[in-house]
Design an enzyme around this catalytic site. Sequence first.
Site, PDB file in Angstrom:
ATOM      1  N   SER A  46       0.801  -1.222   0.000  1.00 49.08           N
ATOM      2  CA  SER A  46       0.000   0.000   0.000  1.00 49.08           C
ATOM      3  C   SER A  46       0.837   1.276   0.000  1.00 49.08           C
ATOM      4  O   SER A  46       0.333   2.344  -0.353  1.00 49.08           O
ATOM      5  CB  SER A  46      -0.945   0.009   1.208  1.00 49.08           C
ATOM      6  OG  SER A  46      -0.225  -0.171   2.417  1.00 49.08           O
ATOM      7  N   ASP A 335      -3.199   8.175   7.729  1.00 47.41           N
ATOM      8  CA  ASP A 335      -4.116   7.290   8.444  1.00 47.41           C
ATOM      9  C   ASP A 335      -3.295   6.526   9.485  1.00 47.41           C
ATOM     10  O   ASP A 335      -2.214   6.973   9.859  1.00 47.41           O
ATOM     11  CB  ASP A 335      -4.885   6.375   7.480  1.00 47.41           C
ATOM     12  CG  ASP A 335      -3.976   5.486   6.626  1.00 47.41           C
ATOM     13  OD1 ASP A 335      -2.826   5.233   7.033  1.00 47.41           O
ATOM     14  OD2 ASP A 335      -4.418   5.039   5.544  1.00 47.41           O
ATOM     15  N   HIS A 338      -0.145   4.882   7.054  1.00 46.87           N
ATOM     16  CA  HIS A 338       0.511   5.464   5.886  1.00 46.87           C
ATOM     17  C   HIS A 338       0.872   6.935   6.086  1.00 46.87           C
ATOM     18  O   HIS A 338       0.089   7.695   6.648  1.00 46.87           O
ATOM     19  CB  HIS A 338      -0.408   5.315   4.663  1.00 46.87           C
ATOM     20  CG  HIS A 338      -0.845   3.914   4.432  1.00 46.87           C
ATOM     21  ND1 HIS A 338      -2.083   3.446   4.834  1.00 46.87           N
ATOM     22  CD2 HIS A 338      -0.198   2.857   3.879  1.00 46.87           C
ATOM     23  CE1 HIS A 338      -2.182   2.160   4.521  1.00 46.87           C
ATOM     24  NE2 HIS A 338      -1.047   1.777   3.939  1.00 46.87           N
TER      25      HIS A 338
END
Length: 359
Positions: A46, A335, A338
Site C-alpha cells: 500500500s 491514516d 501510511h
Amino acid sequence: MGSRRSFLQSCSCPLSLFVVVVALAAPSADGSRAARVPCYFIFGDSLYDSGNNNNLNTSVKVNYSPYGIDFPAGPTGRFSNGRTAADIIGETLGFKDFIPPFASNPDDRQILVGVNYASGSAGILVQSGKQGGDNVDLSKQLRNHKVTVSRIVKKLGSKKAAFEHLGQCLYICNMGNNDYINNYILPQSTAIRSQYNPAQFAALLVARYSAQIKRMYELGARKVALAGISNIGCTPSLIATVGTNGAPCVTSVNQLVAPFNIGLKSLISQLKSAHPDAKFGYLDTIRAGILASQVSVFAEFKVRTTPCCQVSTVTGLCLPNTVPCSQRQSYLFWDAFHPTELANRLGAPILLPVIQRIL
C-alpha cells in the site's frame, strides 16, 4: 500530472539533498526535463499502490474521499492524501506522467514507460494480508509483469529488443511490511509464531523473496532497488494497539523486523555476486526516516502518533467521506499506517543516491 509545486519548491532541505535531486532530474538543453531512465516498474504494497486494489474484493482499498484530497486527480486508490514515495521518485527522475497501475489496463505506449503492480495489504507470502480480502501478492505481481513483458516483446518485435529495453528500466520493490503487520504479529497468528521464531520467520521471508527477485531478473530486470522494512512500530495503529511503555515507538516490534532487513542486505550482496550484469541496491527506509527528521521542515510535524484523518478501528484506514485535519503539514501520518504526502516528499529523495548508483 497536472500543475503542482516541485519538491524543491515545497521543502526546506539541505544543499546535499538538492544536489542529488537536480543531478537526477536535470533540464535538457531546450529547457525540458528528460527522464533519467526510459522506464520504471513498481512492485510493492500500500505504500506504493496507485489503484490496483480498487476493483478487488477487499476492505483494503481507498478509492474514496478523503484519500487523494491533495492529489491532482483526487481519490485514485493511493493510500495517502497525495503522492506516494514511488510517485515522488518518478517525478524526481523526470517522468512526465504517473506510472499507471496494472489494473487500469495501460496501453502499449504506456507499458514501454512503466507499470505499477503494487497492492495494498500484499506481502512476500501469499497468505499475508488476506484477512481483509483479496490482494495481489508479490508472486502474482510478477505474473502480471510477465504479461506486460510478453506485450513488450510483441510491441518491439523480439525478445532481444524487449530485454534490451527492460535492462535500462528502474525496478523498485517495497515488500515485507504486511508479512509482519498483517501476518506474523496478528493476535490470531499463533500457529505461524509457534512454527517460526522471529529469526526463522525472517529467514523464510528472505528465502522466498530471493526466488521472487530472481524471477524478476529472469524477466529482464537489471536495475533493481529493494526497500527494507521501516520502523513499523512507529505507526499510529501499533502504538495504539500495543502501547509503547513511554517510548516513542513500539520497540519490540521494530526489533522483531530487524532480522529481515539484515537478511535483505545479505541477499542483495548475493544477487550482486551472482548477476554481475545487473545492479541491485538497498533502500534503507529506517535511515531515510532518521535523516528526514534532520530536515528543517520536518520540525513542522507536531503530530507524529495520531492520524490526520478519522480512521476505522478495524482497518486503520480513513472513514469514507470524513473531513481530515486541515493542517496536514503538521501530521506525519495520514491514516493509522501510511504517511502524509509531505512525509513522503521528505523521505523519498533521501533514497535517491542509492537509485542513482544503480542507474
